[in-house]
Structure formats: structure tokens, C-alpha cells
Write a protein that holds these residues in place. Structure first.
Motif, mmCIF file in Angstrom:
data_model
loop_
_atom_site.group_PDB
_atom_site.id
_atom_site.type_symbol
_atom_site.label_atom_id
_atom_site.label_comp_id
_atom_site.label_asym_id
_atom_site.label_seq_id
_atom_site.Cartn_x
_atom_site.Cartn_y
_atom_site.Cartn_z
ATOM 1 N N CYS A 1 159.267 43.870 -11.370
ATOM 2 C CA CYS A 1 160.134 42.771 -10.907
ATOM 3 C C CYS A 1 160.674 41.949 -12.070
ATOM 4 O O CYS A 1 161.722 41.293 -11.952
ATOM 5 C CB CYS A 1 159.409 41.893 -9.893
ATOM 6 N N ASP A 2 159.991 41.994 -13.231
ATOM 7 C CA ASP A 2 160.465 41.255 -14.408
ATOM 8 C C ASP A 2 161.798 41.791 -14.923
ATOM 9 O O ASP A 2 162.537 41.071 -15.594
ATOM 10 C CB ASP A 2 159.425 41.335 -15.538
ATOM 11 N N ASN A 3 162.105 43.051 -14.619
ATOM 12 C CA ASN A 3 163.379 43.625 -15.053
ATOM 13 C C ASN A 3 164.569 42.916 -14.435
ATOM 14 O O ASN A 3 165.663 42.927 -15.000
ATOM 15 C CB ASN A 3 163.445 45.118 -14.678
ATOM 16 N N LYS B 1 143.568 36.672 -17.334
ATOM 17 C CA LYS B 1 144.491 37.511 -18.102
ATOM 18 C C LYS B 1 145.652 38.005 -17.237
ATOM 19 O O LYS B 1 146.810 38.067 -17.679
ATOM 20 C CB LYS B 1 143.739 38.707 -18.697
ATOM 21 N N LEU B 2 145.353 38.375 -16.005
ATOM 22 C CA LEU B 2 146.398 38.839 -15.103
ATOM 23 C C LEU B 2 147.430 37.751 -14.825
ATOM 24 O O LEU B 2 148.641 37.999 -14.844
ATOM 25 C CB LEU B 2 145.782 39.309 -13.781
ATOM 26 N N LEU B 3 146.949 36.554 -14.559
ATOM 27 C CA LEU B 3 147.855 35.456 -14.248
ATOM 28 C C LEU B 3 148.676 35.041 -15.461
ATOM 29 O O LEU B 3 149.786 34.514 -15.318
ATOM 30 C CB LEU B 3 147.070 34.274 -13.671
ATOM 31 N N ASP B 4 148.175 35.313 -16.646
ATOM 32 C CA ASP B 4 148.945 35.030 -17.861
ATOM 33 C C ASP B 4 150.165 35.934 -17.991
ATOM 34 O O ASP B 4 151.189 35.522 -18.538
ATOM 35 C CB ASP B 4 148.065 35.201 -19.106
ATOM 36 N N ILE B 5 150.072 37.167 -17.515
ATOM 37 C CA ILE B 5 151.188 38.102 -17.664
ATOM 38 C C ILE B 5 152.038 38.211 -16.405
ATOM 39 O O ILE B 5 153.147 38.767 -16.450
ATOM 40 C CB ILE B 5 150.685 39.511 -18.055
ATOM 41 N N ALA B 6 151.565 37.693 -15.274
ATOM 42 C CA ALA B 6 152.277 37.787 -14.003
ATOM 43 C C ALA B 6 153.418 36.768 -13.950
ATOM 44 O O ALA B 6 153.460 35.825 -14.751
ATOM 45 C CB ALA B 6 151.307 37.546 -12.846
ATOM 46 N N ASP C 1 155.229 45.799 -4.138
ATOM 47 C CA ASP C 1 154.190 46.784 -4.395
ATOM 48 C C ASP C 1 154.425 47.315 -5.806
ATOM 49 O O ASP C 1 155.351 48.096 -6.045
ATOM 50 C CB ASP C 1 154.276 47.896 -3.353
ATOM 51 N N GLU C 2 153.577 46.885 -6.742
ATOM 52 C CA GLU C 2 153.694 47.285 -8.155
ATOM 53 C C GLU C 2 152.555 48.230 -8.545
ATOM 54 O O GLU C 2 152.210 48.350 -9.717
ATOM 55 C CB GLU C 2 153.665 46.035 -9.044
ATOM 56 N N ILE C 3 151.993 48.899 -7.544
ATOM 57 C CA ILE C 3 150.839 49.754 -7.788
ATOM 58 C C ILE C 3 151.175 50.850 -8.793
ATOM 59 O O ILE C 3 150.402 51.127 -9.716
ATOM 60 C CB ILE C 3 150.318 50.330 -6.460
ATOM 61 N N MET C 4 152.344 51.445 -8.644
ATOM 62 C CA MET C 4 152.770 52.498 -9.562
ATOM 63 C C MET C 4 153.666 51.966 -10.673
ATOM 64 O O MET C 4 153.619 52.439 -11.811
ATOM 65 C CB MET C 4 153.497 53.599 -8.776
ATOM 66 N N ALA C 5 154.485 50.972 -10.368
ATOM 67 C CA ALA C 5 155.507 50.505 -11.314
ATOM 68 C C ALA C 5 155.003 49.430 -12.274
ATOM 69 O O ALA C 5 155.693 49.100 -13.242
ATOM 70 C CB ALA C 5 156.716 49.971 -10.545
ATOM 71 N N GLY C 6 153.817 48.884 -12.031
ATOM 72 C CA GLY C 6 153.318 47.794 -12.858
ATOM 73 C C GLY C 6 152.703 48.246 -14.164
ATOM 74 O O GLY C 6 152.561 49.433 -14.448
ATOM 75 N N PHE C 7 152.361 47.274 -14.983
ATOM 76 C CA PHE C 7 151.635 47.467 -16.242
ATOM 77 C C PHE C 7 152.384 48.379 -17.217
ATOM 78 O O PHE C 7 151.854 49.370 -17.705
ATOM 79 C CB PHE C 7 150.210 47.949 -15.970
ATOM 80 N N ARG D 1 154.923 50.412 -16.968
ATOM 81 C CA ARG D 1 155.539 51.678 -16.582
ATOM 82 C C ARG D 1 157.066 51.628 -16.685
ATOM 83 O O ARG D 1 157.705 52.607 -17.069
ATOM 84 C CB ARG D 1 155.087 52.034 -15.150
ATOM 85 N N THR D 2 157.672 50.480 -16.366
ATOM 86 C CA THR D 2 159.138 50.363 -16.399
ATOM 87 C C THR D 2 159.631 49.657 -17.660
ATOM 88 O O THR D 2 160.814 49.328 -17.761
ATOM 89 C CB THR D 2 159.654 49.585 -15.176
ATOM 90 N N GLY D 3 158.729 49.399 -18.614
ATOM 91 C CA GLY D 3 159.123 48.701 -19.834
ATOM 92 C C GLY D 3 158.900 47.202 -19.778
ATOM 93 O O GLY D 3 159.230 46.485 -20.730
#
Length: 447
Positions: A265-267, A99-104, A250-256, A258-260
Motif C-alpha cells: 500500500c506504500d506504493n 518494530k512492526l508499527l515503526d514500519i507500518a 491483505d499484505e500476506i504475500m505482497a508485504g515485507f 516484495r513490491t519494493g
């Protein structure tokens, strides 16, 4: 063994202060809130007082408190199998990795699971050094990557000081923090080019063949929600490619969400070599973190021993919680909600900036935002000096917010506002009325 009545809130607090050590605090002056329950974007203390959780605790309870889908997944896994060593193949570990690799980002091919964010960064450091055969690691001054020894050396802000003198080879560079830049740039593009040229020059001076990785919080978190200029991350990617350096986000805080976006990094359409994650993967319901690695790095460890190991890597309970949490993001449309509600939050923040002399700057992306407090809007002098607060001004401001039911945290001269992604428009506006009132008190303090 002495027995205590842990249904009594006074006893709970007394024993907490007597027997527990609290993070980042002098222990003698603590007065912790005794929390009785939590649901949605709220929690209640033992006196029945309700608080808006406007920081998602430590910017991790993204789906809100008390989500039954995740709770039931944990219960079901506990009945089936609470633990199995990391060397075994377990259904929930395989499913969560998939599932993680599907959204990464599409270049990510494998996952190494950890217990949380700090050890995700610890293991990413080792992977980068093993893959490149190089020793030096770059990270930014305004950064926090964890408090374990390696992650503390990776950290740039004052929480690294107790780990110093530190490990050789950790190099710091300046972030593109445009609000506090000593240079008056004509536009964002000029600023971006300036900071990228500085970074390139520093790499050359450190030895272009000695740098293993550049670590960046994709959006700097606790140190002020510093959002990079438009082409900055792409520029870092190009620098890494030029010098054979790994780019670690480091997406520990910004991932999943949080930034939309799933990952920050997708932004900007940037593809790193490694991504470290934690927090939002389970929304804090159970500890879990990890490192996503690219195809090249995954292939490298086919023939080279991965010298990373944790007793609780891929813990079945954490993985079960992670699967359910990812499902909640999708089923409840929380990534989109973060972007939509983030616009509402941004509008509220801009109104505060316009109204209050104490607000120098506001920064926001999705439901990830910060209010920067100043003594003077023109000079931009911080309300408290960097790394110091002799008058305990920020704790005083925080106590005023909490007293009125707005829970969050501060760092340096900055107030973090990062509510759960389930928040509604009317809840944002109601909570920000509290912020408005407290900032009016701060304005009076400046007179």
C-alpha cells in the motif's frame, strides 16, 4: 513402532506418499521432490541437483534460505522460553509489535498476532464486523485469502468452492484486471473510474449501511500479480470513507519488501484501516501472522471485548524469528534491493513478452511478477480456460521448468516469478534463460 531409514531418499518419498496428504492435489499422481538442503536462493534435491527457488517457495522465503541471524535468534529463544500463553507480556512479543508499527503506515497502532495468513484474515473479518456492527464483507473474484472456512469464503477464485454453500454476507466484485477487461478503455484513468463506479453501485445495491469491510490483496498474488491502476486504491479508500466501510489490505504475500516497499500500500500512499500479514514477517522460518489495526479500532477495543483468541497468538519462537527477520531486511538493504532487482527482472520479462507468441502479458512490481500464457496474442485467449486444464498443460510446463532447475508454481494460465529479495542481477538473468528455453517449447506447442 515400525522403524524406517529416513536417510534413504526412496524411503522418505515412499512414506511421504503413504502417510501425508498434500495440499491442492489429487494424491494418486504425486511425485514430490525429496529436498536435502537449502541455502540462499537455491535448494538441492537428494540427488544433488540444484534448483533456483524462483517463487521463494510460497512467496514467503523473502530473505532466502539458511540465514544464520534468524536461525540463531530461534535457537536463543528456544533456550530461554519456547512458549508462553498469549495473556502474558513477553519481551519478544512487545519488541516485534514495536518494530512492526515503526514500519507500518502511521495510522496503525496495535497488532494482533496469529499463526499465519488465513487466521489473520479470519480475525480481521471478526474485528471489522464487531467495530462496524455490520454483516457484509466485500472481496474480489480474483483473490485468495486462505483456506480456513471464513478465509475460504473471503476468497474469490475456485479454491472457495469446497466451502460453499458458504457463510451469508460474503459479496464478490470484479478487480481492475485491465488485460482481461471486456471494455476497451482509452487509458488507465478511464479504467480506474469504471471499476470504482461499479464498486460504488454494488455497495448501494447491497445496502450502504450493511457493508462492514472491503478486503483487497493490495497487489493480487497467486491469481496473477494484478497491479491496480494508479488511483484505484485511493478511490477505494474514498468509497470506504463515504460509506463508513473499513478498508482491509491483505499484505500476506505482497508485504515485507516484495513490491519494493515495506507494505504494498506504500506504493500508492494509501492508508488502510487494517492490514493482514504473514509469510515475509519470518520468511517462513517459523509460522507467524497478524492483523495491524488503526488507532480508531484499537481504541474501540479498549471498552469492547475483543472476541478473538488463539493458543499460539504471539508465540515467542515466532516473534523472535520475526524480530531477526525485520533486522535482516534493514541490515541487508533488501527493500531497496527488491526495487532495484525488480527493474532487472522487469526488463527480462519484457524481452520474453516480445519474443514469445505464447506470452500475452507480463506484470511486475518489485520482485513480484507473473507471466500470462495465451493461445493467441491478439485474441488473448488463455492457454487454458479459467478454472479448467483438462489437458494438464500447465503442470506439463511447470515440470519442464523444474526439470531444468527453475522452481516456481503456476495458477490458471499464469506462471509466478517471485524470487528471494537477496537475488543478484546475474542470478536473475541465468534463471530467466531457463524460462526463455521452456517458453520456446510452449511456442512450439501452439503451432
Amino acid at each position: 513402532m515400525k522403524k524406517y531409514n529416513f536417510k534413504d531418499s526412496k524411503v522418505i518419498k515412499e512414506i511421504d506418499l503413504l502417510k501425508n496428504l498434500h495440499s491442492w492435489s489429487a494424491q494418486g499422481n504425486l511425485d514430490p521432490i525429496v529436498v536435502e538442503k537449502a541455502k540462499g536462493i537455491y535448494f538441492w534435491d537428494s540427488n544433488g541437483k540444484k534448483y533456483f527457488d524462483m517463487s521463494s517457495q510460497l512467496v514467503n522465503v523473502n530473505i532466502g534460505h539458511g540465514n544464520m541471524k534468524v536461525i540463531e535468534a530461534i535457537q536463543e529463544q528456544a533456550e530461554k522460553m519456547t512458549y508462553m500463553g498469549p495473556g502474558f507480556a513477553v519481551d519478544v512479543k512487545s519488541e516485534l509489535a514495536s518494530k512492526l508499527l515503526d514500519i507500518a503506515p502511521k495510522n496503525m497502532k496495535k497488532v494482533f498476532f496469529t499463526i499465519g495468513g488465513a487466521d489473520a484474515n479470519e480475525n480481521a473479518i471478526k474485528m471489522a464486523k464487531m467495530f462496524t456492527g455490520r454483516d457484509k464483507i466485500f472481496s474480489r473474484y480474483r483473490s485468495y485469502h486462505g483456506a480456513t472456512y471464513g478465509a475460504a469464503n473471503l476468497t474469490g477464485e475456485p479454491r472457495r468452492f469446497p466451502a460453499e454453500p458458504g457463510i451469508p454476507g460474503f459479496i464478490k466484485f470484479f478487480d481492475p484486471y485491465l488485460y482481461r477487461s471486456p471494455v476497451d478503455f482509452k487509458d488507465e484513468e478511464e479504467a480506474c473510474n469504471y471499476y470504482l463506479e461499479q464498486l460504488t453501485e454494488q455497495i448501494i445495491y447491497e445496502g450502504r449501511d450493511s457493508v462492514a469491510a472491503i478486503f483487497l490483496e493490495t497487489v493480487t498474488g497467486s491469481n496473477g500479480v494484478i497491479i491496480p491502476p494508479e488511483n484505484y486504491l485511493k478511490g477505494v479508500r474514498e468509497i470506504c470513507d463515504e460509506f463508513g466501510i473499513l478498508m482491509v489490505c491483505d499484505e500476506i504475500m505482497a508485504g515485507f519488501g516484495r513490491t519494493g516497499e515495506w507494505f504494498a500500500c506504500d506504493n500508492w500512499g494509501v492508508v488502510p484501516d487494517l492490514i493482514t500479514f504473514a509469510k515475509g514477517i519470518t520468511s517462513g522460518y517459523l509460522p507467524l501472522g497478524g492483523v495491524l489495526v488503526s488507532q480508531d479500532i484499537a481504541d474501540f477495543f479498549n471498552d469492547t471485548t475483543l472476541m478473538c483468541g488463539l493458543t499460539y497468538s504471539g508465540h515467542p519462537m515466532g516473534c523472535a524469528a520475526g524480530i531477526a527477520t525485520l533486522d535482516v531486511y534493514q541490515e541487508e538493504g533488501l527493500i531497496k534491493n527488491s526495487k532495484l532487482r525488480g527493474k532487472v527482472l522487469g526488463e527480462e520479462l519484457e524481452l520474453l513478452k516480445e519474443k514469445h507468441p505464447s506470452v500475452g502479458d507480463v506484470r511486475y512490481i518489485g520482485l513480484f511478477s507473473a507471466i500470462e500464457l495465451v493461445k493467441d496474442k491478439v485474441s488473448k485467449e488463455p492457454l487454458v480456460p479459467y478454472g479448467q486444464d483438462p489437458g494438464k498443460i500447465m503442470p506439463l510446463i511447470l515440470s519442464k521448468l523444474i526439470k531444468q532447475g527453475f522452481f516456481t508454481y503456476t495458477h490458471e494460465n499464469i506462471i509466478i516469478v517471485a524470487p528471494p529479495l537477496i537475488i543478484k542481477e546475474e542470478e536473475i538473468k541465468e534463471a530467466m534463460q531457463i524460462m526463455d528455453r521452456v517458453l520456446s517449447e510452449v511456442d512450439e506447442m501452439l503451432k
